[in-house]
Design a protein around this motif. Sequence first.
Motif, PDB file in Angstrom:
ATOM      1  N   VAL A  25      12.719  -3.227  -5.334  1.00  0.00           N
ATOM      2  CA  VAL A  25      11.305  -3.484  -5.070  1.00  0.00           C
ATOM      3  C   VAL A  25      10.442  -2.245  -5.284  1.00  0.00           C
ATOM      4  O   VAL A  25       9.219  -2.334  -5.303  1.00  0.00           O
ATOM      5  CB  VAL A  25      11.091  -4.044  -3.632  1.00  0.00           C
ATOM      6  CG1 VAL A  25      11.796  -5.366  -3.472  1.00  0.00           C
ATOM      7  CG2 VAL A  25      11.541  -3.055  -2.566  1.00  0.00           C
ATOM      8  N   ASN A  26      11.093  -1.095  -5.440  1.00  0.00           N
ATOM      9  CA  ASN A  26      10.411   0.141  -5.855  1.00  0.00           C
ATOM     10  C   ASN A  26      10.970   0.519  -7.218  1.00  0.00           C
ATOM     11  O   ASN A  26      11.682   1.521  -7.363  1.00  0.00           O
ATOM     12  CB  ASN A  26      10.694   1.285  -4.873  1.00  0.00           C
ATOM     13  CG  ASN A  26      10.038   1.112  -3.535  1.00  0.00           C
ATOM     14  OD1 ASN A  26       9.095   0.356  -3.396  1.00  0.00           O
ATOM     15  ND2 ASN A  26      10.546   1.816  -2.539  1.00  0.00           N
ATOM     16  N   SER A  28       0.812  -1.206   0.000  1.00  0.00           N
ATOM     17  CA  SER A  28       0.000   0.000   0.000  1.00  0.00           C
ATOM     18  C   SER A  28       0.854   1.268   0.000  1.00  0.00           C
ATOM     19  O   SER A  28       0.352   2.339  -0.277  1.00  0.00           O
ATOM     20  CB  SER A  28      -0.919   0.013   1.224  1.00  0.00           C
ATOM     21  OG  SER A  28      -0.158  -0.018   2.421  1.00  0.00           O
ATOM     22  N   ARG A  29       2.126   1.151   0.314  1.00  0.00           N
ATOM     23  CA  ARG A  29       3.033   2.291   0.318  1.00  0.00           C
ATOM     24  C   ARG A  29       4.410   1.814  -0.110  1.00  0.00           C
ATOM     25  O   ARG A  29       4.733   0.630  -0.001  1.00  0.00           O
ATOM     26  CB  ARG A  29       3.090   2.945   1.707  1.00  0.00           C
ATOM     27  CG  ARG A  29       3.398   1.982   2.828  1.00  0.00           C
ATOM     28  CD  ARG A  29       3.637   2.700   4.152  1.00  0.00           C
ATOM     29  NE  ARG A  29       2.525   3.508   4.575  1.00  0.00           N
ATOM     30  CZ  ARG A  29       1.501   3.073   5.305  1.00  0.00           C
ATOM     31  NH1 ARG A  29       1.449   1.796   5.670  1.00  0.00           N
ATOM     32  NH2 ARG A  29       0.518   3.856   5.667  1.00  0.00           N
ATOM     33  N   PRO A  30       5.247   2.715  -0.593  1.00  0.00           N
ATOM     34  CA  PRO A  30       6.578   2.299  -1.056  1.00  0.00           C
ATOM     35  C   PRO A  30       7.489   1.913   0.101  1.00  0.00           C
ATOM     36  O   PRO A  30       7.325   2.364   1.232  1.00  0.00           O
ATOM     37  CB  PRO A  30       7.101   3.536  -1.783  1.00  0.00           C
ATOM     38  CG  PRO A  30       6.367   4.676  -1.166  1.00  0.00           C
ATOM     39  CD  PRO A  30       4.997   4.147  -0.829  1.00  0.00           C
ATOM     40  N   VAL A  31       8.456   1.072  -0.202  1.00  0.00           N
ATOM     41  CA  VAL A  31       9.476   0.703   0.771  1.00  0.00           C
ATOM     42  C   VAL A  31      10.401   1.887   0.995  1.00  0.00           C
ATOM     43  O   VAL A  31      10.780   2.601   0.055  1.00  0.00           O
ATOM     44  CB  VAL A  31      10.267  -0.519   0.271  1.00  0.00           C
ATOM     45  CG1 VAL A  31      11.509  -0.755   1.135  1.00  0.00           C
ATOM     46  CG2 VAL A  31       9.389  -1.753   0.281  1.00  0.00           C
ATOM     47  N   ARG A  32      10.756   2.102   2.263  1.00  0.00           N
ATOM     48  CA  ARG A  32      11.691   3.170   2.619  1.00  0.00           C
ATOM     49  C   ARG A  32      12.844   2.575   3.424  1.00  0.00           C
ATOM     50  O   ARG A  32      12.672   1.578   4.124  1.00  0.00           O
ATOM     51  CB  ARG A  32      10.991   4.251   3.440  1.00  0.00           C
ATOM     52  CG  ARG A  32       9.778   4.857   2.757  1.00  0.00           C
ATOM     53  CD  ARG A  32       9.363   6.159   3.413  1.00  0.00           C
ATOM     54  NE  ARG A  32       8.858   5.957   4.769  1.00  0.00           N
ATOM     55  CZ  ARG A  32       8.767   6.931   5.684  1.00  0.00           C
ATOM     56  NH1 ARG A  32       9.188   8.152   5.391  1.00  0.00           N
ATOM     57  NH2 ARG A  32       8.262   6.688   6.881  1.00  0.00           N
ATOM     58  N   ALA A  79      16.025   7.235  -6.413  1.00  0.00           N
ATOM     59  CA  ALA A  79      16.768   6.904  -5.205  1.00  0.00           C
ATOM     60  C   ALA A  79      16.578   7.964  -4.149  1.00  0.00           C
ATOM     61  O   ALA A  79      16.852   9.141  -4.371  1.00  0.00           O
ATOM     62  CB  ALA A  79      18.259   6.756  -5.521  1.00  0.00           C
ATOM     63  N   GLY A  80      16.095   7.525  -3.004  1.00  0.00           N
ATOM     64  CA  GLY A  80      15.963   8.412  -1.866  1.00  0.00           C
ATOM     65  C   GLY A  80      14.676   9.189  -1.826  1.00  0.00           C
ATOM     66  O   GLY A  80      14.423   9.905  -0.868  1.00  0.00           O
ATOM     67  N   ILE A  81      13.856   9.078  -2.860  1.00  0.00           N
ATOM     68  CA  ILE A  81      12.602   9.841  -2.865  1.00  0.00           C
ATOM     69  C   ILE A  81      11.470   8.847  -3.051  1.00  0.00           C
ATOM     70  O   ILE A  81      11.327   8.247  -4.113  1.00  0.00           O
ATOM     71  CB  ILE A  81      12.581  10.896  -3.991  1.00  0.00           C
ATOM     72  CG1 ILE A  81      13.798  11.827  -3.871  1.00  0.00           C
ATOM     73  CG2 ILE A  81      11.281  11.667  -3.977  1.00  0.00           C
ATOM     74  CD1 ILE A  81      13.884  12.828  -4.974  1.00  0.00           C
ATOM     75  N   SER A  82      10.660   8.653  -1.966  1.00  0.00           N
ATOM     76  CA  SER A  82       9.572   7.676  -2.046  1.00  0.00           C
ATOM     77  C   SER A  82       8.273   8.382  -2.388  1.00  0.00           C
ATOM     78  O   SER A  82       8.039   9.492  -1.939  1.00  0.00           O
ATOM     79  CB  SER A  82       9.444   6.955  -0.711  1.00  0.00           C
ATOM     80  OG  SER A  82      10.625   6.256  -0.429  1.00  0.00           O
ATOM     81  N   ILE A 110      19.628   0.162   0.227  1.00  0.00           N
ATOM     82  CA  ILE A 110      19.102   1.071  -0.787  1.00  0.00           C
ATOM     83  C   ILE A 110      18.971   0.368  -2.126  1.00  0.00           C
ATOM     84  O   ILE A 110      17.970   0.549  -2.848  1.00  0.00           O
ATOM     85  CB  ILE A 110      19.995   2.323  -0.894  1.00  0.00           C
ATOM     86  CG1 ILE A 110      19.818   3.198   0.353  1.00  0.00           C
ATOM     87  CG2 ILE A 110      19.671   3.124  -2.151  1.00  0.00           C
ATOM     88  CD1 ILE A 110      20.779   4.354   0.424  1.00  0.00           C
ATOM     89  N   ARG A 111      19.949  -0.454  -2.484  1.00  0.00           N
ATOM     90  CA  ARG A 111      19.840  -1.218  -3.733  1.00  0.00           C
ATOM     91  C   ARG A 111      18.619  -2.134  -3.695  1.00  0.00           C
ATOM     92  O   ARG A 111      17.891  -2.256  -4.683  1.00  0.00           O
ATOM     93  CB  ARG A 111      21.110  -2.032  -3.970  1.00  0.00           C
ATOM     94  CG  ARG A 111      22.319  -1.206  -4.398  1.00  0.00           C
ATOM     95  CD  ARG A 111      23.419  -2.083  -4.936  1.00  0.00           C
ATOM     96  NE  ARG A 111      23.928  -3.026  -3.943  1.00  0.00           N
ATOM     97  CZ  ARG A 111      24.940  -2.772  -3.115  1.00  0.00           C
ATOM     98  NH1 ARG A 111      25.538  -1.585  -3.152  1.00  0.00           N
ATOM     99  NH2 ARG A 111      25.353  -3.676  -2.257  1.00  0.00           N
ATOM    100  N   TRP A 112      18.409  -2.770  -2.551  1.00  0.00           N
ATOM    101  CA  TRP A 112      17.242  -3.644  -2.421  1.00  0.00           C
ATOM    102  C   TRP A 112      15.952  -2.825  -2.514  1.00  0.00           C
ATOM    103  O   TRP A 112      15.010  -3.232  -3.201  1.00  0.00           O
ATOM    104  CB  TRP A 112      17.312  -4.397  -1.092  1.00  0.00           C
ATOM    105  CG  TRP A 112      16.106  -5.247  -0.849  1.00  0.00           C
ATOM    106  CD1 TRP A 112      15.849  -6.498  -1.354  1.00  0.00           C
ATOM    107  CD2 TRP A 112      14.971  -4.907  -0.049  1.00  0.00           C
ATOM    108  NE1 TRP A 112      14.627  -6.950  -0.922  1.00  0.00           N
ATOM    109  CE2 TRP A 112      14.064  -5.999  -0.122  1.00  0.00           C
ATOM    110  CE3 TRP A 112      14.631  -3.785   0.714  1.00  0.00           C
ATOM    111  CZ2 TRP A 112      12.846  -5.995   0.546  1.00  0.00           C
ATOM    112  CZ3 TRP A 112      13.416  -3.790   1.379  1.00  0.00           C
ATOM    113  CH2 TRP A 112      12.536  -4.878   1.304  1.00  0.00           C
TER     114      TRP A 112
END
Length: 264
Positions: free
Chosen positions: A255-256, A2-6, A261-264, A249-251
Amino acid sequence: MSRPVRIGVQLHPQHAPKYGLIRDAVRRAEDMGVDVVFNWDHFYPLYGDPEGAHFECWTMLGAIAEQTERVELGALVTGGGYRNPDLLADMARTVDHISDGRLILGIGAGWFEKDYQQYGYEFGTAGSRLALLKESMARIADRLAKLNPQPVRDIPILIGGGGEKKTLRLVAEYADIWHSFADPDALHRKSGILAEHCAAVGTDPAAIEKSVEWPGADKAAEFLPLGATLFTVGVGGPDYDLGPVEEAIRWRDSVNPESVAGIS
């Protein structure tokens, strides 16, 4: 999902004899693309030399807020018994303004007895500390509503812990983020209990972000079906090796796939 991975990084404010080492780690973490920078709220190291170098949490958060431009920031987590809750709300509002609306107010019941003994706080029992946290959450919410100026945004509340009767009830009542230290099996079970508490107080459990410690890229995917989306890598001083953060971060970006990078 329901939301991006952070991805968060928790920079342990210990064993760094100069604050510049932490400042540099914050810079590197933001440049690397993390989503959240956390510290913790203790007064003595939790591992290594028990009398080693250590810095205070909330003054550091003010510095991190001023230093950074993009990342969210907060304590993972604030000791609930260390500060008057009305004062804590005001501190949080102020850091929220310094950061232009990027603060996460992380809080828990507290557990590290040495902090209490050395700084003159009453340690009490697990039950008394949870009772104090319950009282504090109500006072924090009330004070935040009264402050002038108001926070830049509705400050997200992160509650850490997994106590099934009391802590998860407070998560249901107050939290936007729940930080659990559970493995996948325990997280599945506790999520069901949290959903029951949410039903009792009229909260949508899907509105509460689930946060866990980074388990490594080989295990992180096990948490996704359970709804976990915030993964935090702990890093200690004085070197603050961010290699594991790069892996995380690579992972995250795998999955996103559409995220920058760094902005969800």
